[in-house]
Design an enzyme around this catalytic site. Structure first.
Site, mmCIF file in Angstrom:
data_model
loop_
_atom_site.group_PDB
_atom_site.id
_atom_site.type_symbol
_atom_site.label_atom_id
_atom_site.label_comp_id
_atom_site.label_asym_id
_atom_site.label_seq_id
_atom_site.Cartn_x
_atom_site.Cartn_y
_atom_site.Cartn_z
ATOM 1 N N LYS A 159 0.862 -1.190 0.000
ATOM 2 C CA LYS A 159 0.000 0.000 0.000
ATOM 3 C C LYS A 159 0.896 1.236 0.000
ATOM 4 C CE LYS A 159 -4.566 1.162 1.805
ATOM 5 N NZ LYS A 159 -5.264 0.907 0.546
ATOM 6 N N VAL A 160 1.445 1.510 -1.177
ATOM 7 C CA VAL A 160 2.381 2.610 -1.393
ATOM 8 C C VAL A 160 1.644 3.759 -2.076
ATOM 9 C CG1 VAL A 160 4.478 3.300 -2.623
ATOM 10 C CG2 VAL A 160 4.347 1.042 -1.545
#
Length: 305
Positions: A159-160
């Site tokens: 989850k960048v």
């Protein structure tokens, strides 16, 4: 909603600061290159007070994402979990969407990303429904996106911050064409996920979802699969084609923001009867009972404030 105009407090680098003072420099590294990690978390009103749903799982994933991109978070999981509770109390929220994020500062520019300070923040505000309220029963119209999900690798499955550019352009394409949401394919042409949601279909009372090569390991996705097992609903994790979707009896999205929302059509092609299906309805109902603390099961999923 203009988030900059909200009054309240935000947890930032170990301190509570006024909402209006929550600013950062224009040369902040993450603003330019997108290298940060974040989560979306919800707190729900229950008879025992606000409950943050699956907080430990969200924080674990935040740290896993940070490890994937070699970012060292300068706070422990315990401190960040406490920060979630603090912002709920400080802002007197009964229900809330919570956004923790870790990002690089403005100590330097360039792709080396060395000698940069890692900052951490946790903000919370009221955000009742990501979709229109009637979408829970009537479902939404979905467009098959012309933008594919990023190539499968550890970074694209974390989850960048920067990963979500693809999601934004896919959703905007769908909205501009009169749809409610987008469905993205992976690099191999298999069904991946929505712009910010995991994807499910139901065929002959069996629940199907794409494997983790194609989609984010969603916390709500995990919840749906575990609740399906409790209900005795068979499920399979497999690669899905567009044809599988069009031949399905039911379909729905899941996500912390979207929660559980039925899909009534894909590119104008009706899925099943075009209404919320019975399996979707059962899972949706038990999900809302779970997050609102109505059920006595899975108590470890709740962090009461």
């Amino acid at each position: 909603m203009d988030l900059s105009k909200i009054s309240g407090e935000i947890w930032f680098d170990g301190e509570m600061i006024d909402w209006q003072d929550a600013n950062t420099h224009l040369l902040t590294h993450t603003l330019h290159y997108g290298l940060g990690v974040f989560e979306g978390v919800r707190a729900y009103a229950t008879q025992k007070g606000p409950s943050i749903f699956r907080l430990d799982d969200h924080t674990d994933r935040l740290f896993k994402s940070a490890e994937t991109v070699n970012m060292e978070i300068p706070y422990s999981k315990k401190v960040l979990n406490e920060a979630h509770q603090i912002v709920i109390k400080a802002n007197n929220l009964k229900e809330a969407y919570i956004r923790p994020m870790c990002f690089y500062g403005s100590e330097g520019m360039g792709l080396r990303a060395d000698n940069l300070k890692v900052h951490a923040m946790v903000a919370a505000w009221e955000w009742p429904s990501y979709m229109e309220p009637e979408a829970r029963t009537k479902g939404i119209k979905v467009k098959l996106s012309s933008f594919n999900r990023q190539v499968k690798n550890p970074v694209s499955n974390a989850k960048v911050n920067g990963n979500y550019v693809h999601s934004i352009v896919a959703l905007n394409e769908a909205l501009e064409n009169g749809f409610d949401e987008a469905l993205m394919l992976d690099a191999d042409g298999y069904v991946a996920e929505g712009s910010g949601e995991n994807f499910f279909i139901v065929k002959e009372d069996v629940l199907y979802s794409p494997d983790l090569d194609s989609c984010l390991d969603g916390i709500t996705r995990r919840t749906i699969l575990e609740l399906a097992e409790e209900l005795g609903i068979s499920y399979q994790i497999k690669k899905l084609t567009v044809e599988d979707v069009l031949e399905a009896d039911e379909s729905f999205f899941s996500g912390t923001a979207a929660e559980v929302v039925p899909i009534n059509s894909l590119d104008g092609n009706t899925i099943g009867s075009g209404d919320r299906g019975p399996v979707t309805e059962r899972l949706q109902s038990i999900y809302f009972d779970q997050v609102r603390g109505v059920r006595d099961l899975n108590l470890s999923w709740h962090t009461y404030v």
